[in-house]
Write a protein that holds these residues in place. Structure first.
Motif, PDB file in Angstrom:
ATOM      1  N   ALA A 145      21.724 -33.132  31.148  1.00  0.00           N
ATOM      2  CA  ALA A 145      20.338 -33.414  30.725  1.00  0.00           C
ATOM      3  C   ALA A 145      19.345 -32.896  31.774  1.00  0.00           C
ATOM      4  O   ALA A 145      18.288 -32.359  31.428  1.00  0.00           O
ATOM      5  CB  ALA A 145      20.156 -34.907  30.486  1.00  0.00           C
ATOM      6  N   HIS A 146      19.682 -33.024  33.045  1.00  0.00           N
ATOM      7  CA  HIS A 146      18.800 -32.476  34.090  1.00  0.00           C
ATOM      8  C   HIS A 146      18.736 -30.944  34.003  1.00  0.00           C
ATOM      9  O   HIS A 146      17.654 -30.368  34.121  1.00  0.00           O
ATOM     10  CB  HIS A 146      19.292 -32.886  35.485  1.00  0.00           C
ATOM     11  N   GLU A 147      19.896 -30.312  33.766  1.00  0.00           N
ATOM     12  CA  GLU A 147      19.912 -28.830  33.645  1.00  0.00           C
ATOM     13  C   GLU A 147      19.003 -28.386  32.500  1.00  0.00           C
ATOM     14  O   GLU A 147      18.190 -27.474  32.655  1.00  0.00           O
ATOM     15  CB  GLU A 147      21.322 -28.320  33.291  1.00  0.00           C
ATOM     16  N   ALA A 148      19.158 -29.041  31.339  1.00  0.00           N
ATOM     17  CA  ALA A 148      18.348 -28.656  30.173  1.00  0.00           C
ATOM     18  C   ALA A 148      16.878 -28.980  30.419  1.00  0.00           C
ATOM     19  O   ALA A 148      15.988 -28.227  30.013  1.00  0.00           O
ATOM     20  CB  ALA A 148      18.862 -29.377  28.924  1.00  0.00           C
ATOM     21  N   GLY A 149      16.618 -30.083  31.094  1.00  0.00           N
ATOM     22  CA  GLY A 149      15.242 -30.465  31.406  1.00  0.00           C
ATOM     23  C   GLY A 149      14.556 -29.412  32.271  1.00  0.00           C
ATOM     24  O   GLY A 149      13.388 -29.061  32.052  1.00  0.00           O
ATOM     25  N   ARG A 150      15.298 -28.889  33.259  1.00  0.00           N
ATOM     26  CA  ARG A 150      14.726 -27.826  34.111  1.00  0.00           C
ATOM     27  C   ARG A 150      14.391 -26.601  33.263  1.00  0.00           C
ATOM     28  O   ARG A 150      13.341 -25.993  33.413  1.00  0.00           O
ATOM     29  CB  ARG A 150      15.694 -27.448  35.239  1.00  0.00           C
ATOM     30  N   LEU A 151      15.296 -26.263  32.345  1.00  0.00           N
ATOM     31  CA  LEU A 151      15.052 -25.087  31.492  1.00  0.00           C
ATOM     32  C   LEU A 151      13.787 -25.265  30.656  1.00  0.00           C
ATOM     33  O   LEU A 151      12.937 -24.364  30.613  1.00  0.00           O
ATOM     34  CB  LEU A 151      16.250 -24.838  30.567  1.00  0.00           C
ATOM     35  N   ILE A 152      13.638 -26.423  30.012  1.00  0.00           N
ATOM     36  CA  ILE A 152      12.495 -26.540  29.077  1.00  0.00           C
ATOM     37  C   ILE A 152      11.160 -26.585  29.807  1.00  0.00           C
ATOM     38  O   ILE A 152      10.147 -26.185  29.260  1.00  0.00           O
ATOM     39  CB  ILE A 152      12.646 -27.705  28.067  1.00  0.00           C
ATOM     40  N   VAL A 153      11.175 -26.997  31.064  1.00  0.00           N
ATOM     41  CA  VAL A 153       9.922 -26.985  31.835  1.00  0.00           C
ATOM     42  C   VAL A 153       9.720 -25.608  32.484  1.00  0.00           C
ATOM     43  O   VAL A 153       8.673 -24.982  32.326  1.00  0.00           O
ATOM     44  CB  VAL A 153       9.939 -28.098  32.914  1.00  0.00           C
ATOM     45  N   ASP A 154      10.740 -25.091  33.179  1.00  0.00           N
ATOM     46  CA  ASP A 154      10.569 -23.855  33.960  1.00  0.00           C
ATOM     47  C   ASP A 154      10.467 -22.604  33.088  1.00  0.00           C
ATOM     48  O   ASP A 154       9.775 -21.659  33.432  1.00  0.00           O
ATOM     49  CB  ASP A 154      11.740 -23.659  34.940  1.00  0.00           C
ATOM     50  N   ALA A 155      11.207 -22.585  31.966  1.00  0.00           N
ATOM     51  CA  ALA A 155      11.234 -21.359  31.159  1.00  0.00           C
ATOM     52  C   ALA A 155      10.277 -21.424  29.980  1.00  0.00           C
ATOM     53  O   ALA A 155      10.284 -20.547  29.121  1.00  0.00           O
ATOM     54  CB  ALA A 155      12.659 -21.106  30.662  1.00  0.00           C
ATOM     55  N   ARG A 156       9.439 -22.474  29.933  1.00  0.00           N
ATOM     56  CA  ARG A 156       8.506 -22.586  28.802  1.00  0.00           C
ATOM     57  C   ARG A 156       7.506 -21.423  28.811  1.00  0.00           C
ATOM     58  O   ARG A 156       6.767 -21.238  29.779  1.00  0.00           O
ATOM     59  CB  ARG A 156       7.736 -23.904  28.910  1.00  0.00           C
ATOM     60  N   PRO A 157       7.480 -20.622  27.747  1.00  0.00           N
ATOM     61  CA  PRO A 157       6.515 -19.517  27.730  1.00  0.00           C
ATOM     62  C   PRO A 157       5.111 -20.041  27.442  1.00  0.00           C
ATOM     63  O   PRO A 157       4.958 -21.153  26.928  1.00  0.00           O
ATOM     64  CB  PRO A 157       7.006 -18.643  26.572  1.00  0.00           C
ATOM     65  N   ASP A 158       4.077 -19.259  27.762  1.00  0.00           N
ATOM     66  CA  ASP A 158       2.706 -19.690  27.455  1.00  0.00           C
ATOM     67  C   ASP A 158       2.550 -19.876  25.950  1.00  0.00           C
ATOM     68  O   ASP A 158       1.911 -20.807  25.489  1.00  0.00           O
ATOM     69  CB  ASP A 158       1.693 -18.661  27.961  1.00  0.00           C
ATOM     70  N   GLU A 159       3.141 -18.947  25.199  1.00  0.00           N
ATOM     71  CA  GLU A 159       3.080 -19.038  23.732  1.00  0.00           C
ATOM     72  C   GLU A 159       4.468 -19.382  23.209  1.00  0.00           C
ATOM     73  O   GLU A 159       5.353 -18.525  23.198  1.00  0.00           O
ATOM     74  CB  GLU A 159       2.649 -17.698  23.135  1.00  0.00           C
ATOM     75  N   LEU A 160       4.651 -20.614  22.769  1.00  0.00           N
ATOM     76  CA  LEU A 160       5.951 -20.999  22.201  1.00  0.00           C
ATOM     77  C   LEU A 160       6.098 -20.402  20.809  1.00  0.00           C
ATOM     78  O   LEU A 160       5.121 -20.312  20.062  1.00  0.00           O
ATOM     79  CB  LEU A 160       6.016 -22.521  22.069  1.00  0.00           C
ATOM     80  N   LEU A 161       7.324 -19.993  20.475  1.00  0.00           N
ATOM     81  CA  LEU A 161       7.596 -19.587  19.090  1.00  0.00           C
ATOM     82  C   LEU A 161       7.866 -20.859  18.301  1.00  0.00           C
ATOM     83  O   LEU A 161       8.751 -21.637  18.657  1.00  0.00           O
ATOM     84  CB  LEU A 161       8.837 -18.699  19.030  1.00  0.00           C
ATOM     85  N   VAL A 162       7.095 -21.078  17.252  1.00  0.00           N
ATOM     86  CA  VAL A 162       7.216 -22.333  16.501  1.00  0.00           C
ATOM     87  C   VAL A 162       7.613 -22.053  15.057  1.00  0.00           C
ATOM     88  O   VAL A 162       7.017 -21.200  14.398  1.00  0.00           O
ATOM     89  CB  VAL A 162       5.873 -23.098  16.521  1.00  0.00           C
ATOM     90  N   ALA A 163       8.619 -22.787  14.593  1.00  0.00           N
ATOM     91  CA  ALA A 163       9.011 -22.714  13.170  1.00  0.00           C
ATOM     92  C   ALA A 163       8.958 -24.137  12.614  1.00  0.00           C
ATOM     93  O   ALA A 163       8.803 -25.095  13.374  1.00  0.00           O
ATOM     94  CB  ALA A 163      10.419 -22.149  13.061  1.00  0.00           C
ATOM     95  N   THR A 164       9.059 -24.273  11.299  1.00  0.00           N
ATOM     96  CA  THR A 164       9.064 -25.623  10.734  1.00  0.00           C
ATOM     97  C   THR A 164      10.415 -25.908  10.093  1.00  0.00           C
ATOM     98  O   THR A 164      11.149 -24.998   9.704  1.00  0.00           O
ATOM     99  CB  THR A 164       7.934 -25.805   9.691  1.00  0.00           C
ATOM    100  N   LYS A 165      10.719 -27.225   9.970  1.00  0.00           N
ATOM    101  CA  LYS A 165      12.007 -27.625   9.397  1.00  0.00           C
ATOM    102  C   LYS A 165      11.783 -28.367   8.080  1.00  0.00           C
ATOM    103  O   LYS A 165      11.432 -27.751   7.086  1.00  0.00           O
ATOM    104  CB  LYS A 165      12.781 -28.461  10.417  1.00  0.00           C
ATOM    105  N   SER A 166      11.907 -29.713   8.081  1.00  0.00           N
ATOM    106  CA  SER A 166      11.872 -30.439   6.795  1.00  0.00           C
ATOM    107  C   SER A 166      10.512 -30.394   6.100  1.00  0.00           C
ATOM    108  O   SER A 166      10.431 -30.380   4.875  1.00  0.00           O
ATOM    109  CB  SER A 166      12.301 -31.889   7.015  1.00  0.00           C
TER     110      SER A 166
END
Ligand code: IPD
Length: 288
Positions: A23-44
């Motif tokens: 969880a710490h490894e993934a947490g570092r990724l989502i904060v450090d590698a977050r691009p300025d513009e996220l690619l967003v899709a929709t689900k349900s």
């Protein structure tokens, strides 16, 4: 049949360590590698969003878990290989719980990783053995192993044992809840909440079910309830609450599941459940 939670090749405490590390490894990724513009899709629905980082974080978690535990099963919120494995342990993962907060930069989202026994695709047929919920922005890491209590570790490494609230009256209860993504579900949830609100201290909508459950465990809210949760929203937080002395259930004594999750400190739980059931039966808005 409810699962007994029996595991042979690894202790709950070792599973907790793995859940925390990954969880710490993934947490570092989502904060450090977050691009300025996220690619967003929709689900349900159009409001149910997923970002490219949700998938990247899940892929990293899968790789990390397979390295450590190649025979275990996997169930994640995002696309991936759902399977039960051969070891008796299945990892139930939400790579970013609170995706809308992540999208808007509200610092209340978390990686949730749980090791469960039984089949997490079937309500009532699984149980959590160990789990971790990490908020990578605040650095708070909540975790539990069955029979070993629940803790929160802060960024400086300070460890606190968690204890759910001892509040015993409804009127003094701070209640967290959440809303689903479908319009009909939301209309029903809002009607139930409107009925309940006059009788409680106040309401909080934090935006991450996993963090809501951790708040019940640490006593920073007294109760959390929601309809429509999936196993990945719930699996780690469920154990964290119960190991902190709280109770997690569904309605009518059922296990927590999609119809309802109620997590509360012991002292107020029964009166809250009774009042919530009353609000739900008074509600004449149809829910899906
Ligand atoms: C959502 C969050 C939210 C809850 C929703 C969940 P997601 O998870 O936990 O607080 O109200 O029911 O679906 O979509 O951000 O992973």
């Amino acid at each position: 049949m409810a699962d007994t939670g029996f595991i042979t090749d690894i202790s709950a405490s070792e599973l907790r360590t793995i859940a925390l590390e990954v969880a710490h490894e993934a947490g570092r990724l989502i904060v450090d590698a977050r691009p300025d513009e996220l690619l967003v899709a929709t689900k349900s629905t159009a409001t149910d969003v997923v970002t490219d980082m949700d998938q990247r974080a899940q892929d990293l978690i899968v790789r990390s878990l397979v390295d450590r535990r190649p025979r275990d099963g996997f169930l994640g919120e995002e696309e991936g290989d759902t399977h039960l494995g051969e070891s008796g342990i299945t990892w139930v993962v939400d790579p970013i719980d609170g995706t809308v907060n992540y999208l808007y930069g509200v610092p209340a989202y978390a990686v949730s990783i749980a090791a469960v026994t039984g089949d997490p695709r079937v309500e009532g047929a699984w149980t959590t053995v160990a789990g971790a919920v990490v908020n990578p922005v605040t650095g708070e890491a909540y975790s539990a192993a069955r029979g070993e209590g629940a803790t929160r570790e802060d960024r400086s490494g300070r460890l606190t044992s968690l204890r759910a609230s001892s509040v015993d009256t409804l009127g003094q209860s701070l209640v967290a809840t959440g809303f689903g993504y479908a319009a009909a579900r939301r209309a029903w949830q809002a009607a139930v909440l409107a009925d309940l609100l006059p009788d409680i201290r106040d309401i909080r909508r934090i935006g991450s079910a996993a963090l809501d459950l951790c708040r019940v465990a640490e006593g920073s809210v007294d109760v959390y309830y929601e309809r429509g949760l999936h196993p990945w929203d719930l699996a780690a937080g469920w154990l964290i609450v119960t190991e902190a002395g709280g109770i997690v259930s569904g309605s009518d004594g059922e296990p927590p599941g999609e119809r309802l999750v109620i997590a509360a400190g012991n002292a107020v739980r029964d009166s809250f459940v009774m009042r919530l059931e009353q609000a739900m039966s008074a509600c004449n808005v149809t829910s899906d």
